[in-house]
Design an enzyme around this catalytic site. Structure first.
Site, mmCIF file in Angstrom:
data_model
loop_
_atom_site.group_PDB
_atom_site.id
_atom_site.type_symbol
_atom_site.label_atom_id
_atom_site.label_comp_id
_atom_site.label_asym_id
_atom_site.label_seq_id
_atom_site.Cartn_x
_atom_site.Cartn_y
_atom_site.Cartn_z
ATOM 1 N N GLY A 50 57.104 50.382 35.970
ATOM 2 C CA GLY A 50 56.219 48.999 35.784
ATOM 3 C C GLY A 50 56.829 48.383 34.395
ATOM 4 O O GLY A 50 56.826 47.114 34.377
ATOM 5 N N GLU A 104 52.950 49.620 28.235
ATOM 6 C CA GLU A 104 52.306 49.515 29.599
ATOM 7 C C GLU A 104 52.547 48.121 30.125
ATOM 8 O O GLU A 104 52.345 47.275 29.446
ATOM 9 C CB GLU A 104 50.784 49.884 29.542
ATOM 10 N N ASP A 105 52.700 48.082 31.419
ATOM 11 C CA ASP A 105 52.948 46.809 32.048
ATOM 12 C C ASP A 105 51.380 46.363 32.248
ATOM 13 O O ASP A 105 51.192 45.242 32.048
ATOM 14 C CB ASP A 105 53.360 47.234 33.659
ATOM 15 N N ASP A 108 44.566 48.898 33.998
ATOM 16 C CA ASP A 108 43.510 48.862 34.949
ATOM 17 C C ASP A 108 42.460 49.635 34.829
ATOM 18 O O ASP A 108 41.480 49.199 34.100
ATOM 19 C CB ASP A 108 44.443 48.757 36.400
ATOM 20 N N LYS A 136 43.118 44.346 32.908
ATOM 21 C CA LYS A 136 42.098 43.945 33.611
ATOM 22 C C LYS A 136 40.734 44.241 33.176
ATOM 23 O O LYS A 136 40.188 45.512 33.411
ATOM 24 C CB LYS A 136 42.060 44.656 34.971
ATOM 25 N N PHE A 157 44.872 42.258 42.657
ATOM 26 C CA PHE A 157 46.178 42.967 42.808
ATOM 27 C C PHE A 157 47.341 41.968 42.496
ATOM 28 O O PHE A 157 47.450 41.050 43.291
ATOM 29 C CB PHE A 157 46.456 43.654 44.129
ATOM 30 N N ILE A 158 48.120 42.485 41.463
ATOM 31 C CA ILE A 158 49.393 41.261 41.204
ATOM 32 C C ILE A 158 50.680 42.204 41.311
ATOM 33 O O ILE A 158 50.584 43.384 41.341
ATOM 34 C CB ILE A 158 49.242 40.634 39.769
ATOM 35 N N ASP A 164 54.868 46.389 40.896
ATOM 36 C CA ASP A 164 55.417 46.266 42.668
ATOM 37 C C ASP A 164 54.090 46.524 43.302
ATOM 38 O O ASP A 164 53.141 47.047 42.884
ATOM 39 C CB ASP A 164 56.316 47.700 42.480
ATOM 40 N N ARG A 170 59.143 44.090 41.975
ATOM 41 C CA ARG A 170 59.454 44.494 40.477
ATOM 42 C C ARG A 170 60.448 43.501 39.878
ATOM 43 O O ARG A 170 60.368 43.072 38.750
ATOM 44 C CB ARG A 170 59.886 45.818 40.386
HETATM 45 P P1 IMP Z 1 45.162 52.594 35.750
HETATM 46 O O1 IMP Z 1 45.638 54.206 35.243
HETATM 47 O O2 IMP Z 1 44.089 52.597 36.646
HETATM 48 O O3 IMP Z 1 45.027 51.734 34.163
HETATM 49 O O4 IMP Z 1 46.423 51.911 36.191
HETATM 50 C C1 IMP Z 1 47.642 51.839 35.319
HETATM 51 C C2 IMP Z 1 49.033 51.792 36.577
HETATM 52 O O5 IMP Z 1 48.725 51.295 37.850
HETATM 53 C C3 IMP Z 1 50.023 50.536 35.992
HETATM 54 O O6 IMP Z 1 50.529 51.134 34.887
HETATM 55 C C4 IMP Z 1 50.531 50.397 37.312
HETATM 56 O O7 IMP Z 1 51.680 50.843 37.271
HETATM 57 C C5 IMP Z 1 49.529 50.253 38.293
HETATM 58 N N1 IMP Z 1 48.745 48.879 38.619
HETATM 59 C C6 IMP Z 1 47.437 48.821 38.338
HETATM 60 N N2 IMP Z 1 47.210 47.437 38.612
HETATM 61 C C7 IMP Z 1 48.128 47.069 39.245
HETATM 62 C C8 IMP Z 1 48.459 45.993 40.003
HETATM 63 O O8 IMP Z 1 47.463 44.985 40.030
HETATM 64 N N3 IMP Z 1 49.828 45.651 40.650
HETATM 65 C C9 IMP Z 1 50.583 46.700 40.447
HETATM 66 N N4 IMP Z 1 50.577 47.701 39.865
HETATM 67 C C10 IMP Z 1 48.946 48.039 39.510
HETATM 68 MG MG MG Z 2 52.885 51.446 35.087
#
Ligand code: IMP
Ligand code: MG
Length: 181
Positions: A50, A104-105, A108, A136, A157-158, A164, A170
């Site tokens: 990402g 990080e991209d 969440d 977020k 969700f984006i 992706d 991507r």
């Molecule tokens: P977390 O572990 O819940 O913080 O999620 C992190 C990972 O989930 C990110 O590095 C993304 O790869 C993926 N992710 C989280 N939200 C989104 C979204 O809205 N679109 C696409 N990928 C996401």
């Molecule tokens: Mg990621």
């Protein structure tokens, strides 16, 4: 493009590339100010896949010496997180004793960065900090401080600019949001 279709879902334009670039300019400026006159070579850790585009744009703007290291983690399946993070590719270099800027991209729920910090501590990193393109706040449940945040977004969700939906999207230059109707 105002709308895109990926697999079975429709997405609409949410953040234009120009706005992404402006946000990256600002976050890079903060990092450059904080690392001004640094004598070590911090690691810029690209969390694949990402953050590949964000890392590329960010590193072009960094004006001190860094070492690019990558790793690959996955937790998402479709449009929601599984909560279980897997390291599917280890760190591409030794990080013992190094300061690490995690790139990080998106943050969440925060599971990914919590697990990643644990891995980096185990590998002997001296300090870790998080730099994320997107955040977020309504979804984040962890205590890891997010030192550098380029853009905050609602809990939707984006896709695009590295992010992706089941591996598609991507390569989009702009960021798109899931169209609910
Ligand atoms: P977390 O572990 O819940 O913080 O999620 C992190 C990972 O989930 C990110 O590095 C993304 O790869 C993926 N992710 C989280 N939200 C989104 C979204 O809205 N679109 C696409 N990928 C996401
Ligand atoms: Mg990621």
């Amino acid at each position: 493009m105002e709308k895109v279709r990926l697999h079975d879902k429709n997405f609409r334009l949410f953040i234009r590339n120009e706005q992404i670039m402006k946000a990256i300019d600002e976050v890079a400026e903060k990092i450059n100010a904080d690392f001004k006159d640094c004598t070590d070579v911090p690691v810029l850790l690209c969390v694949l896949n990402g953050s590949i585009l964000f890392t590329a744009e960010l590193m072009k703007r960094i004006d001190f010496n860094i070492q690019l290291v990558s790793t690959k983690l996955s937790s998402y399946s479709g449009t929601s997180t599984t909560g279980e993070v897997r390291q599917t590719m280890g760190l591409t270099a030794d990080v013992k004793g190094r300061r690490i800027i995690i790139v990080e991209d998106i943050v969440d729920t925060g599971h990914t960065i919590v697990d990643l910090e644990k891995i980096l501590k185990e590998r002997g990193a001296s300090e870790t900090m998080v730099c994320t393109m997107l955040y977020k706040p309504e979804s984040y449940k962890m205590d890891v401080p997010l030192k550098y945040v380029a853009m905050e977004i609602p809990n939707d969700f984006i896709v695009g600019f590295g992010l992706d939906y089941d591996e598609l999207g991507r390569n989009l230059n702009d960021i798109y949001i899931l169209d609910q109707e």
